[in-house]
Enzyme design. Structure first.
Site, PDB file in Angstrom:
ATOM      1  CB  CYS A 147      -1.911   1.606   6.001  1.00  0.00           C
ATOM      2  SG  CYS A 147      -1.456   0.714   4.585  1.00  0.00           S
TER       3      CYS A 147
ATOM      4  CD  GLU B   7      -2.034   4.199   3.382  1.00  0.00           C
ATOM      5  OE1 GLU B   7      -1.760   3.492   2.265  1.00  0.00           O
ATOM      6  OE2 GLU B   7      -3.070   4.283   3.653  1.00  0.00           O
TER       7      GLU B   7
ATOM      8  CB  CYS C 208      -6.399  -0.484   5.254  1.00  0.00           C
ATOM      9  SG  CYS C 208      -4.730  -1.255   5.089  1.00  0.00           S
TER      10      CYS C 208
ATOM     11  CG  HIS D  95      -2.021  -0.943   1.066  1.00  0.00           C
ATOM     12  ND1 HIS D  95      -3.228  -0.797   2.075  1.00  0.00           N
ATOM     13  CD2 HIS D  95      -2.271  -2.105   0.411  1.00  0.00           C
ATOM     14  CE1 HIS D  95      -4.181  -1.892   1.795  1.00  0.00           C
ATOM     15  NE2 HIS D  95      -3.361  -2.590   0.801  1.00  0.00           N
TER      16      HIS D  95
END
Lengths: 149, 149
Positions: free
Chosen positions: A86, A55, A83, A53
């Protein structure tokens, strides 16, 4: 334009670039001492890695750039509410402030879902600011999924 | 010895090796079609990366070994209850069964804390089996922290 908006514009730019690569268009930047030290878009497809992801990648790149895995004093800008995975990674990295664009009621873990930073098992919570660049962030995601349907 | 115990022994071995490297001693293996396809110990120190938990590394290595980031049908064995970040990563990877050793009331996200798999924002929950190799797992961690005090 406020500095905060400028950093979110950079994150939105990473989101757009991710979309152009066929990735879900989410982008992030890490800011330390007033400048961007790491940028990332979502790369789950390219890396064949469910954890890639924006992040996570931005945190990893910022740690490399700064030479310290603890990013105390650094801020993270991301176009969508992080999410659960993260949100926890942001906590582990000791990020000072989290700025995010659109909320994610289905998958978010900050102001939705597990609300990780409000839990006793969260040992560092960043200050959270949301809604910056919200309309553009949501628009980029909507266009991406509409095109694919 | 049941096959399950054998796989946890392999995870415990990764935990011990992590401890010998000065890392918090947690280990994990991913099993597909009855064989270990990936092994990892915690590498947060070596990689200067707060996300380099044993589970994340094992998932990434398993995806590489299998050639698919979705590990549907694969099982993950880890010596300690996964944290919130790893619990979510395990869900994203579509792991079929999660076997963990000791519970982690302070940092766990499966049977403690956010209990991610019971949340509506969790879109895939593995079957969870706990307590396998619990005593040894907890012992390895206790010895590690006692030596450092």
């Amino acid at each position: 334009m406020a500095q905060t908006d400028g950093f979110m514009v950079a994150a939105l730019d990473e989101a757009k670039k991710a979309g152009e690569r066929g990735e879900v268009p989410i982008g992030a930047v890490v800011v330390a001492d007033g400048r961007i030290v790491a940028r990332a878009g979502n790369e789950t497809r390219a890396q064949k890695d469910v954890t890639a992801h924006a992040e996570i990648l931005a945190i990893r790149r910022a740690a490399e750039a700064i030479g310290d895995e603890r990013l105390a004093g650094a801020d993270l800008y991301v176009t969508l509410e992080p999410c659960t995975m993260c949100a926890a990674a942001i906590s582990f990295a000791r990020i000072r402030r989290l700025y995010y664009g659109a909320e994610d009621p289905k998958g978010g873990g900050v102001d939705n879902g597990v609300r990780f930073y409000a839990q006793p098992t969260c040992h560092h919570a960043p200050e959270v600011y949301s809604g910056i660049g919200e309309t553009e962030s949501a628009g980029i995601l909507r266009d991406f999924f509409n095109e694919r349907r």
